[in-house]
Design a protein around this motif. Structure first.
Motif, PDB file in Angstrom:
ATOM      1  N   ILE A  39       0.858  -1.183   0.000  1.00 47.56           N
ATOM      2  CA  ILE A  39       0.000   0.000   0.000  1.00 47.56           C
ATOM      3  C   ILE A  39       0.895   1.233   0.000  1.00 47.56           C
ATOM      4  O   ILE A  39       1.881   1.295   0.748  1.00 47.56           O
ATOM      5  N   VAL A  40       0.573   2.220  -0.824  1.00 45.92           N
ATOM      6  CA  VAL A  40       1.325   3.469  -0.853  1.00 45.92           C
ATOM      7  C   VAL A  40       0.372   4.643  -0.654  1.00 45.92           C
ATOM      8  O   VAL A  40      -0.675   4.727  -1.312  1.00 45.92           O
TER       9      VAL A  40
ATOM     10  N   LEU B 140      -2.103  -5.454  11.222  1.00 45.27           N
ATOM     11  CA  LEU B 140      -2.220  -5.499   9.768  1.00 45.27           C
ATOM     12  C   LEU B 140      -0.856  -5.708   9.115  1.00 45.27           C
ATOM     13  O   LEU B 140      -0.712  -6.534   8.198  1.00 45.27           O
ATOM     14  N   VAL B 141       0.158  -4.974   9.556  1.00 40.62           N
ATOM     15  CA  VAL B 141       1.459  -5.026   8.877  1.00 40.62           C
ATOM     16  C   VAL B 141       2.377  -6.120   9.423  1.00 40.62           C
ATOM     17  O   VAL B 141       3.373  -6.454   8.761  1.00 40.62           O
TER      18      VAL B 141
ATOM     19  N   PRO C  90       0.560 -10.913   4.635  1.00 39.11           N
ATOM     20  CA  PRO C  90       1.152  -9.690   5.181  1.00 39.11           C
ATOM     21  C   PRO C  90       0.885  -8.468   4.288  1.00 39.11           C
ATOM     22  O   PRO C  90       0.508  -8.597   3.121  1.00 39.11           O
ATOM     23  N   VAL C  91       1.122  -7.312   4.853  1.00 41.39           N
ATOM     24  CA  VAL C  91       0.938  -6.039   4.158  1.00 41.39           C
ATOM     25  C   VAL C  91       2.172  -5.172   4.377  1.00 41.39           C
ATOM     26  O   VAL C  91       2.719  -5.113   5.481  1.00 41.39           O
ATOM     27  N   GLN C  92       2.624  -4.501   3.320  1.00 36.70           N
ATOM     28  CA  GLN C  92       3.681  -3.495   3.397  1.00 36.70           C
ATOM     29  C   GLN C  92       3.061  -2.130   3.088  1.00 36.70           C
ATOM     30  O   GLN C  92       2.168  -2.035   2.247  1.00 36.70           O
TER      31      GLN C  92
ATOM     32  N   ARG D 186       7.842  -3.634   7.988  1.00 38.70           N
ATOM     33  CA  ARG D 186       7.099  -3.535   6.723  1.00 38.70           C
ATOM     34  C   ARG D 186       6.436  -2.169   6.535  1.00 38.70           C
ATOM     35  O   ARG D 186       5.499  -2.043   5.743  1.00 38.70           O
ATOM     36  N   SER D 187       6.909  -1.166   7.221  1.00 39.00           N
ATOM     37  CA  SER D 187       6.314   0.160   7.131  1.00 39.00           C
ATOM     38  C   SER D 187       7.432   1.189   7.021  1.00 39.00           C
ATOM     39  O   SER D 187       8.404   1.147   7.760  1.00 39.00           O
TER      40      SER D 187
END
Length: 554
Positions: A350-351, A375-376, A382-384, A414-415
């Motif tokens: 996600i950006v 979430l991350v 997983p989410v970045q 991841r953030s």
């Protein structure tokens, strides 16, 4: 180059676009090396100039050559952002040999003119004004130092330089525009120059002047003291009585947008919704021109990934996935360089990247920190997430939001937060995004264009329903649309409703679809890529300006 007068555009003019147009803008985002822009207004004008060139339009741009640009966004020792003003040098700009004089604040000011040839970056020709000359005193030299200078008097001087200086330059060039287009009200002094030029006939100004407004609320439109504007020479030598009569100002309250609407023959908002909002917002004022809408768009040739479109056109989903993975890897190199984090191209990314401003709510997704961490940090699916964008340097609240995200992200693998959000990084962010997050508070976003270029690079928009998304977004077909909150509720309640909807959609719709239904995901990606070009490519926009603004104004 030997610059000859009268000036002629050095490419063949399309017979459909013969009308001569001068396009005034404080900023042009043309290409990464030419740093004379801050954000969306510049990105828009840059795409407009590119499409004007591609269509063979009889148009030239008028801008200012900012010695230090907007600012370079760099980092302090603790990774938070800092502001660097660094002199910019441009060997690719051409000397015109033209210098002339205008008056600012009862002082003569010398103006030098530089030229961006159409062949350099594939744009309509652009003339850039500079006061950075040894003949000027230091105060006059600083007029063109910083885009959107924080000092009010300096900003007014900049508007005089752009409007009065730009209009005078056109006469020197012998290039006689039939239409003067003000992209925002910064060039308003041009209207008073024209008023004097055409023997003080208001209708002659209105026949030639068109105006694009970008701000969907009155508080965001600039207001200055009439007395200060008059003293500084904003009205091109008119007496105070004449200046008041022309601008219809009887007190010391001068609204640049209102006066522009009164002196233009026609104006436009930058999306269908913004046109409606603008007509309602300015309806209490008399003698304003008609306000239509021409929805913003972006240049496909500059922004889109050609290999990705080739894969989409062929229906080869394996090639589509492979190309997107390569694009993500290119973006992740920047993340690794700036943040020391190695992102995975197989992970949903996600950006959120655009100007940092309160209503855009960059940190909305972090409202519940524990839920955000979950979430991350999840092991499965997983989410970045990446943030990037430049706040206005004196918007300390926005700078604070940016820095809080930087500090928060240090401990989250991841953030990440990136600095240096200009054209090159903007393109990389869109290449690397699977989801382009856009969550302004409705109805504060006039148009918003970053999502258009994200779609041109295979990112799916995840957005509140505002600006251009009302014309493009089809939920689960080409976008994910956050349900409308109660606009009449207190702001904090609106934020809570939007956050709750956002997180529910992420956890229950977006993340599962990306991992469990890749074919459905890729179908959305292709739909988004194809549909964004149907209406949101800037050749349509540049054509509409001729058809709806330039010709009717005549």
């Amino acid at each position: 180059m030997t610059f000859t007068l009268p000036y002629k555009i050095p490419y063949k003019i399309n017979s459909s676009f013969k009308r001569k147009v001068a396009y005034f803008s404080m900023e042009f985002a043309i290409d990464q090396p030419l740093k004379i822009y801050s954000g969306g207004l510049g990105f828009l004008s840059g795409s407009h100039m590119r499409s004007a060139y591609e269509l063979g339009q009889n148009m030239i741009g008028i801008g200012i050559l900012w010695k230090y640009g907007y600012y370079d966004q760099v980092r302090r020792g603790d990774k938070t952002m800092d502001v660097l003003f660094q002199e910019k040098l441009y060997s690719f700009l051409e000397e015109t040999g033209i210098t002339f004089e205008i008056e600012i604040n009862e002082h003569p000011v010398k103006v030098k003119v530089m030229y961006l040839h159409p062949d350099t970056f594939g744009t309509a020709p652009i003339f850039l004004l500079s006061t950075d000359l040894p003949e000027n005193d230091y105060l006059a030299q600083t007029t063109c130092h910083h885009l959107y200078d924080s000092n009010v008097a300096t900003r007014i001087a900049q508007y005089i330089l752009l409007g009065h200086g730009g209009a005078k330059l056109l006469d020197i060039l012998g290039w006689k525009p039939q239409t003067y287009h003000m992209n925002e009200a910064h060039a308003l002094p041009a209207a008073f120059y024209l008023y004097d030029k055409y023997k003080k006939k208001r209708r002659e100004v209105q026949k030639r002047l068109v105006f694009t407004t970008h701000t969907p609320e009155q508080a965001g439109n600039e207001v200055h003291e009439f007395s200060m504007l008059y003293k500084m020479g904003f009205f091109n030598g008119l007496s105070e009585k004449e200046a008041r009569e022309v601008s219809k100002v009887s007190n010391d309250h001068f609204s640049h947008t209102v006066v522009a609407l009164q002196l233009a023959g026609i104006a436009n908002g930058v999306s269908k919704k913004h046109g409606e909002v603008s007509r309602e917002m300015w309806s209490p004022y008399t003698n304003i021109c008609p306000i239509i809408h021409i929805t913003n768009a972006q240049n496909e040739r500059y922004w889109s990934d050609k290999e990705l479109y080739k894969a989409a056109a062929s229906g080869d989903m394996d090639a589509l996935r492979e190309r997107k993975a390569v694009m993500k890897e290119a973006f992740y190199k920047v993340v690794a360089d700036q943040a020391g984090k190695l992102f995975d191209p197989d992970v949903l990314t996600i950006v959120w990247a655009r100007r940092f401003a309160a209503y855009k709510r960059a940190d909305l997704i972090t409202t519940d920190y524990e839920r955000f961490l979950e979430l991350v940090n999840r092991k499965d699916k997983p989410v970045q997430i990446v943030w990037a964008g430049k706040p206005y340097p004196q918007d300390y609240a926005a700078v604070g939001v940016f820095n809080n995200l930087v500090l928060m992200n240090k401990a989250i693998p991841r953030s990440s937060s990136l600095v240096g959000y200009e054209l090159a990084l903007s393109k990389l962010c869109k290449m690397g995004a699977d989801v382009w997050l856009n969550n302004p508070r409705v109805p504060r976003e006039a148009s918003g264009t970053s999502g258009m270029t994200a779609a041109m690079n295979g990112a799916i928009n995840f957005s509140t329903q505002d600006g251009w998304m009302l014309e493009f977004g089809k939920h689960k077909e080409n976008s994910f649309l956050i349900p409308l909150c109660d606009e009449h509720a207190p702001v904090h309640e609106q934020d809570h409703q939007d956050w709750a909807h956002m997180m529910d959609m992420l956890e229950n719709e977006i993340v599962p679809m990306y991992y469990d239904q890749p074919d459905k995901w890729n179908k959305m990606v292709v739909s988004s890529m194809q549909q964004v070009l149907e209406y949101f490519e800037s050749s349509r926009m540049a054509t509409e300006y001729y058809e709806k603004m330039y010709l009717p104004a005549h």
